[in-house]
Write a protein that holds these residues in place. Structure first.
Motif, PDB file in Angstrom:
ATOM      1  N   HIS A 111      -7.710  -1.297  -8.009  1.00  0.00           N
ATOM      2  CA  HIS A 111      -7.778  -0.749  -6.373  1.00  0.00           C
ATOM      3  C   HIS A 111      -7.266  -2.000  -5.507  1.00  0.00           C
ATOM      4  O   HIS A 111      -7.353  -3.146  -5.823  1.00  0.00           O
ATOM      5  CB  HIS A 111      -9.181  -0.463  -6.247  1.00  0.00           C
ATOM      6  N   ALA A 112      -6.499  -1.379  -4.570  1.00  0.00           N
ATOM      7  CA  ALA A 112      -6.190  -2.331  -3.345  1.00  0.00           C
ATOM      8  C   ALA A 112      -6.183  -1.707  -2.007  1.00  0.00           C
ATOM      9  O   ALA A 112      -5.576  -1.282  -1.215  1.00  0.00           O
ATOM     10  CB  ALA A 112      -4.441  -2.689  -3.747  1.00  0.00           C
ATOM     11  N   PRO A 113      -7.679  -2.134  -1.583  1.00  0.00           N
ATOM     12  CA  PRO A 113      -8.194  -1.554  -0.233  1.00  0.00           C
ATOM     13  C   PRO A 113      -7.491  -2.150   0.894  1.00  0.00           C
ATOM     14  O   PRO A 113      -7.425  -1.529   1.867  1.00  0.00           O
ATOM     15  CB  PRO A 113      -9.690  -1.837  -0.279  1.00  0.00           C
ATOM     16  N   ASP A 114      -6.742  -3.172   0.686  1.00  0.00           N
ATOM     17  CA  ASP A 114      -6.052  -4.031   1.656  1.00  0.00           C
ATOM     18  C   ASP A 114      -4.529  -3.055   1.785  1.00  0.00           C
ATOM     19  O   ASP A 114      -3.900  -3.537   2.925  1.00  0.00           O
ATOM     20  CB  ASP A 114      -5.721  -5.468   1.633  1.00  0.00           C
ATOM     21  N   LEU A 115      -4.065  -2.383   0.972  1.00  0.00           N
ATOM     22  CA  LEU A 115      -2.922  -1.756   1.151  1.00  0.00           C
ATOM     23  C   LEU A 115      -3.093  -0.303   1.599  1.00  0.00           C
ATOM     24  O   LEU A 115      -4.195   0.107   1.530  1.00  0.00           O
ATOM     25  CB  LEU A 115      -2.175  -1.559  -0.223  1.00  0.00           C
ATOM     26  N   PRO A 116      -1.941   0.318   2.079  1.00  0.00           N
ATOM     27  CA  PRO A 116      -1.890   1.542   2.407  1.00  0.00           C
ATOM     28  C   PRO A 116      -2.479   2.605   1.542  1.00  0.00           C
ATOM     29  O   PRO A 116      -2.414   2.292   0.279  1.00  0.00           O
ATOM     30  CB  PRO A 116      -0.533   2.009   2.886  1.00  0.00           C
ATOM     31  N   GLU A 117      -2.874   4.043   1.818  1.00  0.00           N
ATOM     32  CA  GLU A 117      -3.393   4.913   0.971  1.00  0.00           C
ATOM     33  C   GLU A 117      -2.385   5.126   0.104  1.00  0.00           C
ATOM     34  O   GLU A 117      -1.049   5.371   0.041  1.00  0.00           O
ATOM     35  CB  GLU A 117      -3.552   6.099   1.762  1.00  0.00           C
ATOM     36  N   SER A 118      -2.851   5.346  -1.354  1.00  0.00           N
ATOM     37  CA  SER A 118      -2.067   5.787  -2.648  1.00  0.00           C
ATOM     38  C   SER A 118      -1.347   4.504  -3.157  1.00  0.00           C
ATOM     39  O   SER A 118      -0.856   4.683  -4.211  1.00  0.00           O
ATOM     40  CB  SER A 118      -1.137   6.807  -2.206  1.00  0.00           C
ATOM     41  N   PHE A 119      -1.468   3.215  -2.672  1.00  0.00           N
ATOM     42  CA  PHE A 119      -0.963   1.984  -3.138  1.00  0.00           C
ATOM     43  C   PHE A 119      -2.096   1.371  -3.956  1.00  0.00           C
ATOM     44  O   PHE A 119      -3.178   1.419  -3.516  1.00  0.00           O
ATOM     45  CB  PHE A 119      -0.279   1.265  -2.094  1.00  0.00           C
ATOM     46  N   GLN A 120      -1.564   0.583  -4.908  1.00  0.00           N
ATOM     47  CA  GLN A 120      -2.506  -0.043  -5.686  1.00  0.00           C
ATOM     48  C   GLN A 120      -1.565  -1.345  -6.403  1.00  0.00           C
ATOM     49  O   GLN A 120      -0.630  -1.451  -5.984  1.00  0.00           O
ATOM     50  CB  GLN A 120      -3.218   0.643  -7.192  1.00  0.00           C
ATOM     51  N   ARG A 121      -2.302  -2.370  -6.861  1.00  0.00           N
ATOM     52  CA  ARG A 121      -1.762  -3.418  -7.524  1.00  0.00           C
ATOM     53  C   ARG A 121      -1.890  -3.355  -9.127  1.00  0.00           C
ATOM     54  O   ARG A 121      -2.972  -2.904  -9.734  1.00  0.00           O
ATOM     55  CB  ARG A 121      -2.456  -4.585  -6.965  1.00  0.00           C
TER      56      ARG A 121
END
Length: 456
Positions: A111-121
């Motif tokens: 999960h990448a809460p710092d990225l826009p929606e639907s993006f992950q690392r």
């Protein structure tokens, strides 16, 4: 698909003069929709063409992250996960995609809460040595890497957020209308041979030649364009929300495997539903994956860890034909399969939705699918350019377009006009952007008509 009135000699009479009354309405709608929506279609088609071959580009650009030398030794998924977590400490695990072949990397998705929606690392791990090959931002359920994600968002919304997505929804909302209106105009023209419906007229010159190519190409690609319009609307903001509500109301939504885990004290008893209880311990991803494989859930899969005491989910993610979307739930404490969902058991409409989206993205039939999409898009661009060329050649000096008879709707029989109006209202409600833009067309048409009347 014609944007102009044919000579009277070429017109075919409709039953009881209905077509004679309807034709100016269809022509006027096709003219304004084609002329004003075509810029949005040009952008959508061009960006879509860029997207078609991004899977191959990803393999080249991100070769290090995606590929490794083959080796007879494979580390456990548990060890690969540990290596990914060490490279990206503190991140919350979202899912794992184990390497499907010996030359692929394992993708550990966080999960990448710092990225826009639907993006992950995603951390890419060598399945043989547990070496971390790279960390990239990925997008959506298809795990699009940065290049494809950038082009995808360009196609979807021009990188302008929800405001930008209005352009693609407007294009998809009107594409099928322009196509069907054009087909109606084209098929009602009188011609010496039916072959001329799909084959341009040889020896034609000037405007007649442009119209012949415009209509013939449009007819050949009509079905494909309607398909792209329908599937494209499923991604849109407003019409897409209506599609989702309709699928839910008709039980057409995509099913998911149950992750409920029944506590031991309730096993064998009836009447206990909805229990989710983690009985302690976690067998780990490796044993979960082996349990899924024993149930035939193999190939490219995604393993999602349990949440709120539920079970692991192992879901096949193969998007090309034959589609593999089976899934199982596995108890984290015991490693036992608790539920199974086969793609064969999906509702028919859910299957069609899956296939439609994958075909739209060029995934369902691999390279053949991509080549067909590319040809379809090039043909659409050609048709649009021909349409604009016809409009420019016929456009009177200082006028927006060739005059088309106004007020003909008053001659349409009520038995046709009332159902037509009702259908228009329903479609406008279901496709809100189409309804708003149709109202704008009517205002523009009225303003131009008054201006023309004042001049005359």
């Amino acid at each position: 698909m014609s944007t102009e009135a044919p000579p009277a000699a070429e017109q075919r009479s409709g039953p009881a003069g209905t077509w004679a009354a309807l034709r100016p309405l269809v022509l006027r709608l096709h003219f304004y929709a084609g002329l004003l929506i075509a810029p949005f279609l040009l952008v959508a088609a061009t960006t879509g063409l860029l997207y078609v071959f991004t899977p191959q580009l990803e393999q080249l650009v991100y070769d290090r992250e995606l590929h490794v030398p083959a080796s007879p030794r494979t580390a456990s998924v548990d060890d690969q996960l540990a290596a990914a977590q060490a490279a990206h400490p503190g991140a919350s695990l979202m899912s794992i995609r184990p390497a499907p072949t010996p030359t692929d990397t394992t993708q550990v998705i966080f999960h990448a809460p710092d990225l826009p929606e639907s993006f992950q690392r995603t951390v890419f791990v060598d399945p043989h040595t547990t070496e971390v090959r790279g960390i990239l931002e990925t997008y959506g359920s298809s795990q699009a890497l940065p290049l494809r994600a950038w082009i995808d968002n360009l196609h979807r919304g021009l990188h302008l957020g929800d405001v930008g997505r209005l352009y693609s929804e407007l294009a998809a909302s009107w594409l099928w209308v322009v196509v069907l209106g054009g087909l109606l105009l084209w098929f009602r023209r009188r011609r010496t041979s039916r072959k001329r419906l799909v084959v341009p007229e040889p020896g034609a010159t000037g405007r007649k030649r442009l119209l012949s190519w415009h209509g013939a190409i449009g007819t050949c690609i009509a079905l494909g364009l309607v398909f792209l319009s329908a599937t494209g609307l499923t991604w849109s903001n407003y019409a897409g929300a209506n599609v989702t509500e309709l699928r839910e109301a008709l039980a057409w939504e995509t099913p998911t495997v149950s992750t409920d885990v029944v506590p031991p004290e309730h096993q064998g008893h009836h009447g206990h539903h909805g229990h989710s209880a983690h009985t302690g311990g976690d067998v780990g991803p490796e044993r979960v994956l082996r349990a899924a494989e024993a149930q035939g859930v193999t190939g490219p899969v995604e393993l999602t860890p349990p949440t709120s005491g539920g079970a692991y989910v192992v879901q096949q993610v193969q998007r090309h034909w034959p589609t593999q979307q089976d899934s199982v739930a596995v108890d984290a404490a015991s490693g036992q399969v608790t539920a199974t969902l086969r793609f064969a058991d999906w509702p028919v409409m859910a299957k069609l939705a899956r296939w439609g989206v994958d075909a739209h993205m060029g995934l369902l039939f691999g390279l053949v699918n991509q080549l067909v999409l590319a040809a379809l898009v090039v043909a659409l661009l050609t048709t649009i350019v021909l349409g604009y060329r016809m409009w420019w050649r016929r456009r009177p000096a200082g006028a927006f377009g060739a005059p088309v008879a106004r007020g003909a709707w008053r001659q349409v029989p009520l038995r046709v006009l009332l159902p037509l109006g009702a259908v228009t209202l329903v479609v406008a409600f279901f496709l809100p952007l189409m309804g708003v833009s149709l109202l704008a067309f009517l205002v523009l048409d009225t303003a131009l008509g008054r201006r023309r009347s004042a001049r005359s």
